[in-house]
Design a protein around this motif. Structure first.
Motif, PDB file in Angstrom:
ATOM      1  N   LEU A 115       0.829  -1.207   0.000  1.00 20.32           N
ATOM      2  CA  LEU A 115       0.000   0.000   0.000  1.00 20.32           C
ATOM      3  C   LEU A 115       0.870   1.266   0.000  1.00 20.32           C
ATOM      4  O   LEU A 115       0.597   2.221  -0.720  1.00 20.32           O
ATOM      5  N   ARG A 116       1.933   1.257   0.775  1.00 17.82           N
ATOM      6  CA  ARG A 116       2.818   2.420   0.828  1.00 17.82           C
ATOM      7  C   ARG A 116       3.561   2.596  -0.499  1.00 17.82           C
ATOM      8  O   ARG A 116       3.820   3.719  -0.924  1.00 17.82           O
TER       9      ARG A 116
ATOM     10  N   ASP B 240      -6.960   7.591   9.953  1.00 16.52           N
ATOM     11  CA  ASP B 240      -5.675   6.993   9.565  1.00 16.52           C
ATOM     12  C   ASP B 240      -5.583   6.852   8.055  1.00 16.52           C
ATOM     13  O   ASP B 240      -4.544   7.119   7.452  1.00 16.52           O
ATOM     14  N   ARG B 241      -6.679   6.429   7.509  1.00 16.45           N
ATOM     15  CA  ARG B 241      -6.692   6.234   6.052  1.00 16.45           C
ATOM     16  C   ARG B 241      -6.454   7.549   5.328  1.00 16.45           C
ATOM     17  O   ARG B 241      -5.731   7.604   4.341  1.00 16.45           O
TER      18      ARG B 241
ATOM     19  N   LYS C  72      -4.889  10.140   6.492  1.00 11.11           N
ATOM     20  CA  LYS C  72      -3.486  10.496   6.701  1.00 11.11           C
ATOM     21  C   LYS C  72      -2.584   9.742   5.725  1.00 11.11           C
ATOM     22  O   LYS C  72      -1.702  10.310   5.080  1.00 11.11           O
ATOM     23  N   ASN C  73      -2.857   8.446   5.656  1.00  9.58           N
ATOM     24  CA  ASN C  73      -2.063   7.624   4.732  1.00  9.58           C
ATOM     25  C   ASN C  73      -2.222   8.104   3.295  1.00  9.58           C
ATOM     26  O   ASN C  73      -1.262   8.139   2.528  1.00  9.58           O
TER      27      ASN C  73
ATOM     28  N   GLU D 165      -2.783  11.032   2.249  1.00 10.34           N
ATOM     29  CA  GLU D 165      -2.009  12.264   2.029  1.00 10.34           C
ATOM     30  C   GLU D 165      -0.530  11.939   1.803  1.00 10.34           C
ATOM     31  O   GLU D 165       0.099  12.508   0.911  1.00 10.34           O
ATOM     32  N   ILE D 166      -0.042  11.027   2.590  1.00  8.17           N
ATOM     33  CA  ILE D 166       1.369  10.635   2.417  1.00  8.17           C
ATOM     34  C   ILE D 166       1.561   9.972   1.051  1.00  8.17           C
ATOM     35  O   ILE D 166       2.520  10.254   0.335  1.00  8.17           O
ATOM     36  N   HIS D 167       0.610   9.122   0.693  1.00  6.33           N
ATOM     37  CA  HIS D 167       0.700   8.443  -0.620  1.00  6.33           C
ATOM     38  C   HIS D 167       0.680   9.456  -1.753  1.00  6.33           C
ATOM     39  O   HIS D 167       1.344   9.272  -2.771  1.00  6.33           O
TER      40      HIS D 167
ATOM     41  N   VAL E  18       1.967  12.355  -1.747  1.00  4.09           N
ATOM     42  CA  VAL E  18       3.313  12.920  -1.911  1.00  4.09           C
ATOM     43  C   VAL E  18       4.238  11.868  -2.510  1.00  4.09           C
ATOM     44  O   VAL E  18       5.014  12.150  -3.429  1.00  4.09           O
TER      45      VAL E  18
ATOM     46  N   PHE F  87      11.543  14.048  -1.525  1.00  5.66           N
ATOM     47  CA  PHE F  87      10.311  13.949  -0.729  1.00  5.66           C
ATOM     48  C   PHE F  87      10.062  15.254   0.034  1.00  5.66           C
ATOM     49  O   PHE F  87       8.931  15.756   0.104  1.00  5.66           O
TER      50      PHE F  87
ATOM     51  N   PHE G 168       6.854  17.605  -0.278  1.00  3.60           N
ATOM     52  CA  PHE G 168       6.101  17.814   0.965  1.00  3.60           C
ATOM     53  C   PHE G 168       5.899  19.316   1.227  1.00  3.60           C
ATOM     54  O   PHE G 168       4.790  19.763   1.565  1.00  3.60           O
ATOM     55  N   ILE G 169       6.948  20.080   1.033  1.00  4.24           N
ATOM     56  CA  ILE G 169       6.855  21.536   1.251  1.00  4.24           C
ATOM     57  C   ILE G 169       5.867  22.144   0.257  1.00  4.24           C
ATOM     58  O   ILE G 169       5.020  22.968   0.615  1.00  4.24           O
TER      59      ILE G 169
ATOM     60  N   MET H 120       3.385  20.661  -1.171  1.00  2.00           N
ATOM     61  CA  MET H 120       2.025  20.237  -0.834  1.00  2.00           C
ATOM     62  C   MET H 120       1.448  21.074   0.313  1.00  2.00           C
ATOM     63  O   MET H 120       0.246  21.340   0.364  1.00  2.00           O
TER      64      MET H 120
END
Lengths: 337, 192
Positions: B34-35, B125-126, B128-129, B131-133, B135, B182, B186-187, B189
């Motif tokens: 998933l990550r 959590d989903r 959050k995940n 959002e990370i995905h 990026v 990354f 991230f910045i 985003m």
């Protein structure tokens, strides 16, 4: 420590990979460099952000679906053991070969039928056959080299045929037979025409003794050659006849060789080399050999003309040479020697 | 039953032993997938492909690492194959692969984050995940792999080297470059 080098070590510093002197120098640089300090904070935040992700629970059906997929893998494995792949490979190869074979055969048959059709049509309209070749050309040499002489039935001279014929006709004890027997020496060295003359005389003398010719007497397997000077066919041509049109187009041949009426065109065909109309005597045409090759029939022939200054009779002649061979759909090539 | 015993049974063709092994690390493998890919459906496929491939080739498992590490390696390779396939598909469609990273004005095109507010912790959590995905999705696959393995899976340099077949020095420099990339995404985003 230089700024560029320190900048490149920020990631290692976060991971605690810097040790000893290197760590000391990096920290010293960090105290004096705002840029590196800012980058370190930013990178830490980013890494922290990446780490902030939470592990998610498995989808509800994950293990059940996996179990099904493992079942499929097992069944495939079982099929493999059953040697389906081997069977499929073998059967596939055989099927492919059969298909290719059938296709090739069809293509070949189509071409052969077409060629036969064209050939027959060509004969019907009396087209000149395949072109003559120059004497001793490379092709002729190669053809000659390709001839298996041992496999060839030697061309019989004209005389034996006449003799055979005359002998047959002499089966009945009569005067005619006597005359035919007398005719034999004349036929021995010369031509079929001589034998024919003897035959005609015998027939006139004793028509009752004439016996119908059996089919087998007319060259059942032979390549016998009959040559003459009066085919009465003006055009020069080398051609195969698969029907009795030859007797209409070249009536002189049949006049010379009346027994040729018995040629069975269902089994036999006539190879004709006709030199055409010539102003004097002294010309000749002769089929020297016929080579039955795998893909074609090669007829080697020669034509002669009187030498310059030779004394010749001032009569129009039509030299020709014919041979009776078993019928065939193979193409025929005439090569002049 | 210990993992070693299960592995031995699985190698002898015991299907239930293998399923037990799979169940013990399924969540880990699924989250790794998933990550890496950022898509739950794809992650499920990748994780299951990894287990099926592991099942087929369990005989070649040398047992010099835990079963989960071996399957993790298979999962990373399965994901890489997916990426390669997607790259080919993008080019086949005459669609620039860069479109999936960032447009000219820096606006992110792919946003996996849901606009709906989370209803509970799981959804939070989903989100959050996601959002990370979002990026990670902007990174080159090699960089994404490094961030996932090092910062999200918290594997050591040596483990990553063993998993990817790279030497430790290369892993170290790749991690540094991946983090830099990354950080920039991230910045951006965050509106920086």
């Amino acid at each position: 420590m230089e700024h560029k080098k320190a900048y490149g070590l920020i990631s290692d510093y976060i991971d605690g990979m810097l040790k000893g002197e290197q760590l000391k120098n990096f920290l010293a640089h960090l105290k004096t460099c705002k840029e590196c300090g800012y980058q370190l904070d930013a990178l830490k935040n980013a890494v922290q952000y990446a780490k902030s992700g939470r592990a998610e629970d498995l989808p509800v059906n994950f293990l059940a679906t996996l179990s099904k997929r493992l079942d499929e893998a097992d069944s495939k494995k079982a099929k493999m053991k059953f040697s389906w792949p081997v069977f499929m490979k073998v059967s596939g190869t055989v099927a492919a070969m059969l298909i290719v074979g059938v296709l090739v055969r069809q293509i070949y048959d189509t071409k052969t039928i077409k060629a036969d059709k064209e050939w027959l049509e060509a004969e019907s309209v009396q087209k000149p056959a395949v072109a003559e070749r120059a004497k001793d050309t490379e092709e002729l040499k190669s053809v000659k080299q390709g001839i298996n002489m041992a496999a060839l039935a030697p061309l019989k001279s004209e005389a034996p045929a006449a003799i055979t014929y005359a002998k047959k006709k002499s089966a009945a004890p009569s005067r005619a037979n006597m005359m035919k027997a007398e005719a034999l020496p004349a036929a021995g060295m010369a031509s079929k025409s001589a034998a024919a003359t003897a035959y005609d005389m015998a027939q006139e003398a004793a028509p009752a003794a004439a016996v119908a010719l059996e089919e087998k007497e007319i060259n059942p397997f032979g390549r016998e050659v009959y040559s003459g000077m009066n085919s009465k066919m003006a055009p020069s041509m080398k051609i195969i006849f698969k029907n009795n049109l030859i007797w209409k187009n070249a009536p002189g041949i049949l006049e010379d060789n009346p027994w040729l009426e018995k040629v069975d065109f269902t089994r036999q065909m006539v190879v004709l080399v006709n030199a055409g109309e010539k102003p004097t005597s002294g010309y000749s045409a002769k089929i020297n050999s016929i080579v039955m090759q795998e893909t074609k029939i090669v007829v080697l022939y020669s034509e002669t003309a009187p030498e310059k200054g030779a004394i010749t009779a001032q009569v129009i002649t039509y030299p020709y040479s014919i041979a009776i061979i078993p019928t065939s759909s193979k193409p025929v090539e005439f090569i002049r020697e | 039953m210990e993992e070693k015993q299960l592995v031995k049974l699985a190698k002898d063709g015991d299907r239930r032993a293998f399923e037990a092994l799979a169940a013990s690390c399924a969540k880990e493998i699924y989250n790794l997938a998933l990550r890496l890919c950022g898509d739950r459906h794809k992650a499920q496929d990748i994780a299951q492909d990894a287990f099926v491939n592991a099942y087929k080739s369990i005989g070649s498992f040398r047992e010099d690492s835990p079963f989960s590490a071996w399957v993790r390696r298979i999962a990373v390779n399965a994901w890489k194959n997916t990426v390669r396939y997607e790259i080919r598909r993008y080019f086949t469609k005459h669609d620039s692969i860069d479109d999936n990273y960032e447009s000219d004005d820096g606006e992110m095109k792919k946003q996996y984050a849901s606009s709906d507010p989370p209803a509970d912790k799981v959804l939070e959590d989903r989100q959050k995940n996601d959002e990370i995905h979002a990026v990670l999705e902007l990174l080159h696959p090699d960089a994404r792999e490094m961030i996932v393995l090092r910062d999200m899976e918290e594997k050591s340099y040596e483990e990553i080297a063993a998993m990817t077949g790279l030497n430790t020095g290369t892993v170290k420099s790749r991690i540094a470059r991946a983090r830099e990339a990354f950080k920039q995404k991230f910045i951006k985003m965050q509106g920086g």
